[in-house]
Design an enzyme around this catalytic site. Structure first.
Site, mmCIF file in Angstrom:
data_model
loop_
_atom_site.group_PDB
_atom_site.id
_atom_site.type_symbol
_atom_site.label_atom_id
_atom_site.label_comp_id
_atom_site.label_asym_id
_atom_site.label_seq_id
_atom_site.Cartn_x
_atom_site.Cartn_y
_atom_site.Cartn_z
ATOM 1 C CG HIS A 1 -25.621 43.714 -37.031
ATOM 2 N ND1 HIS A 1 -24.764 43.878 -37.072
ATOM 3 C CD2 HIS A 1 -25.269 42.530 -37.736
ATOM 4 C CE1 HIS A 1 -24.255 43.124 -37.547
ATOM 5 N NE2 HIS A 1 -24.218 42.597 -38.275
ATOM 6 C CD GLU B 1 -18.235 41.725 -32.631
ATOM 7 O OE1 GLU B 1 -18.182 40.136 -32.824
ATOM 8 O OE2 GLU B 1 -18.139 42.583 -31.670
ATOM 9 C CG ASP C 1 -27.892 16.833 -6.219
ATOM 10 O OD1 ASP C 1 -29.111 18.214 -5.935
ATOM 11 O OD2 ASP C 1 -27.789 16.250 -5.954
ATOM 12 N NE ARG D 1 -21.366 39.475 -36.207
ATOM 13 C CZ ARG D 1 -22.079 38.218 -36.224
ATOM 14 N NH1 ARG D 1 -23.167 38.211 -37.391
ATOM 15 N NH2 ARG D 1 -21.506 37.080 -35.609
ATOM 16 C CG ASP E 1 -19.879 36.724 -32.966
ATOM 17 O OD1 ASP E 1 -18.745 36.863 -32.304
ATOM 18 O OD2 ASP E 1 -20.546 38.069 -33.477
ATOM 19 C CG HIS F 1 -23.653 43.027 -25.996
ATOM 20 N ND1 HIS F 1 -25.399 42.989 -26.953
ATOM 21 C CD2 HIS F 1 -23.420 43.202 -26.772
ATOM 22 C CE1 HIS F 1 -25.020 42.343 -27.919
ATOM 23 N NE2 HIS F 1 -23.840 42.018 -27.864
ATOM 24 C CG HIS G 1 -28.589 36.691 -31.864
ATOM 25 N ND1 HIS G 1 -30.072 37.256 -31.242
ATOM 26 C CD2 HIS G 1 -27.752 37.501 -31.681
ATOM 27 C CE1 HIS G 1 -29.416 38.664 -31.070
ATOM 28 N NE2 HIS G 1 -27.568 38.413 -31.399
ATOM 29 C CG ASP H 1 -18.481 40.757 -30.120
ATOM 30 O OD1 ASP H 1 -17.898 39.164 -30.226
ATOM 31 O OD2 ASP H 1 -18.693 40.960 -29.419
ATOM 32 C CE1 TYR I 1 -24.903 38.718 -40.592
ATOM 33 C CE2 TYR I 1 -25.100 41.045 -40.527
ATOM 34 C CZ TYR I 1 -24.200 40.133 -40.350
ATOM 35 O OH TYR I 1 -23.896 40.340 -39.424
ATOM 36 C CD GLU J 1 -20.615 43.845 -33.624
ATOM 37 O OE1 GLU J 1 -20.973 42.407 -33.764
ATOM 38 O OE2 GLU J 1 -20.090 43.930 -32.729
ATOM 39 C CG HIS K 1 -21.458 45.589 -28.643
ATOM 40 N ND1 HIS K 1 -20.393 45.331 -27.799
ATOM 41 C CD2 HIS K 1 -20.841 45.048 -30.053
ATOM 42 C CE1 HIS K 1 -20.388 44.458 -28.038
ATOM 43 N NE2 HIS K 1 -20.515 43.866 -29.179
HETATM 44 N N1 GLY Z 1 -21.076 38.187 -29.878
HETATM 45 C C1 GLY Z 1 -21.784 39.447 -29.608
HETATM 46 C C2 GLY Z 1 -22.161 40.462 -30.799
HETATM 47 O O1 GLY Z 1 -21.062 40.209 -31.653
HETATM 48 O O2 GLY Z 1 -22.664 41.785 -30.302
HETATM 49 MN MN MN Z 2 -19.973 42.578 -31.068
HETATM 50 MN MN MN Z 3 -19.347 39.058 -31.858
#
Ligand code: GLY
Ligand code: MN
Ligand code: MN
Length: 452
Positions: A364, A421, A54, A419, A274, A375, A257, A285, A402, A398, A368
């Site tokens: 990466h 960002e 439910d 990272r 993050d 995103h 991730h 973000d 790594y 960002e 974005h």
């Molecule tokens: N937190 C998602 C990114 O940094 O793209």
């Molecule tokens: Mn991001």
């Molecule tokens: Mn992020």
């Protein structure tokens, strides 16, 4: 719980929540109607989704629908009729005393029409009767074909209903055009109302990161740090995180991730966070990486300064007239040289860039678009070329590094994952860092953690 753990009322921040003003939403509808020129747009929002038995997942409206309405209830459709007499029509759930006793207030069509400055509103069950009439003698339907199979089927039904009337002299729409093509272009440039909301989200997330830094020490678990973030998000008035928070300590920081789990933050390790909140639909973000014990070790310091320099280079390339990929190229160049200088890669800078050998440690993209979706909507290329940056765009910056353990890597660098960002608004003369209040320099982080 001991009573002194409960903050005195005087310490609880007073949050001003701006009153809803339908003006910017109406302006966006008018602009979309202008860009359509002709035809009928059909833009549904989502429905509640069952989680288990439910219990439902928390409902989150469709971003396109919300962008044009500000309406946050599930099960609704916006219909826009372009032409000489443009119209905005909402179909929504009816008032229902029983359901409202269980689930809470519903606008119903009349209050929705008035509150959200629409031309008309009907209950959802009128769709099958009204839509074929609205589509008759229109040249096109604007719709997100392929996004939702159930709505696709209903749209086909309405189109077939109009086609069934052709012997009465009615013509059916010839084209189904993707309304997202128009909306994505609009969403790329944030208006003043959107930017005000994004600044609120950014400010709360900055406070959350600072709170997490003050809280973290050897022995705490990742989920306990996540709890500190969530506390600050809700205490500041954010409705939810904008995405699943990444709280990753030690080797976990090298899993891009990774989600907050139960690892213990150890003395000598880094913690990568993050996390960003969502306020009235808009995302923030932010990533910060800091030492669990408050002091960067030598190799951590080297890598952190490198990522920070890469981010500064990317920021310097974030201005009107620069194209989308320039911040990425700038960051990659700094990182590649740094990896060579640290002995992590061999060869010349040109060689490392050419072979993309840097992607072993930086795999990466540097950012974005950011907005209603973390995103966010919008193409990154136009006509095959990277899109030029223009004022009003919001993007993340960002870069990271790594370093997974390997025989050919100096062990002192093993498992360093960093990272950094921030969220950048492109302005007329450069950019504005919306998230600059989250502590970032080595000195600021170490001072905050020392003096807490
Ligand atoms: N937190 C998602 C990114 O940094 O793209
Ligand atoms: Mn991001
Ligand atoms: Mn992020």
């Amino acid at each position: 719980m001991r009573l002194e753990h409960v903050p005195a009322t005087a310490q609880i921040p007073q949050i001003d929540i701006p009153a809803f003003d339908a003006t910017p939403w109406a302006a966006r509808r008018a602009e979309l109607l202008r860009r359509m020129g002709s035809g009928v747009a059909v833009i549904p929002t989502g429905s509640e989704v069952l989680r288990n038995r439910d219990a439902h997942f928390p409902f989150r409206f469709d971003s396109y629908f919300y962008y044009l309405t500000g309406f946050t209830e599930p099960d609704a459709v916006l219909v826009l009729v372009a032409g000489e007499q443009p119209q905005s029509i909402l179909f929504c759930l009816p008032k229902d005393e029983t359901r409202e006793i269980w689930d809470g207030y519903r606008y119903g069509p009349d209050a929705a029409r008035d509150t959200f400055a629409l031309d008309a509103a009907h209950t959802l069950d009128a769709l099958d009767e009204v839509l074929p009439k609205l589509m008759a003698d229109r040249d096109a339907v604007w719709y997100s074909l392929g996004h939702d199979a159930a709505w696709d089927a209903r749209l086909n039904g309405w189109l077939n209903a109009v086609r069934g009337l052709v012997r009465t002299g009615v013509t059916a729409p010839e084209a189904v055009r993707d309304v997202r093509v128009l909306l994505d272009e609009m969403r790329l440039i944030k208006d003043a109302s959107e930017l005000a909301t994004m600044r609120r989200a950014a400010a709360i997330s900055c406070r959350a990161h600072a709170r997490a830094m003050r809280f973290t020490r050897p022995g705490v678990r990742e989920f306990q740090v996540e709890a500190e973030l969530l506390h600050e998000f809700r205490m500041g008035g954010a409705q939810s995180p904008a995405y699943g928070s990444i709280v990753a300590t030690g080797a976990n920081a090298c899993v891009l991730h990774y989600r907050a789990d139960s690892a213990v933050c150890a003395d000598g390790d880094l913690l990568l966070i993050d996390a960003g909140c969502e306020v009235d639909g808009y995302a923030s973000d932010i990533t910060r990486t800091f030492p669990v014990n408050g002091r960067f070790s030598g190799p951590q310091r080297d890598c952190y300064e490198l990522v920070l320099a890469a981010q500064a280079a990317a920021f310097a390339a974030t201005a009107p007239g620069r194209h989308w990929n320039e911040p990425h190229d700038a960051a990659v160049k700094v990182l590649a040289q740094g990896f060579i200088d640290l002995g992590l890669l061999q060869g010349s800078l040109d060689g490392v860039l050419e072979s993309k050998a840097y992607s072993r440690f930086y795999m990466h993209r540097t950012g974005h678009w950011l907005g209603l979706d973390v995103h966010d909507a919008g193409d990154y290329k136009v006509g095959g070329d990277w899109r030029p940056l223009v004022p009003g765009m919001v993007l993340t910056i960002e870069p990271g590094c790594y370093i997974r353990p390997a025989d050919d890597i100096d062990a002192r660098f093993h498992n360093i994952g960093i990272r950094i960002e921030d969220d950048a608004l492109v302005t007329a003369d450069g950019h504005d860092n919306l998230t600059q209040d989250a502590p970032k320099s080595l000195a600021d982080i170490e001072a905050l953690m020392r003096d807490r």
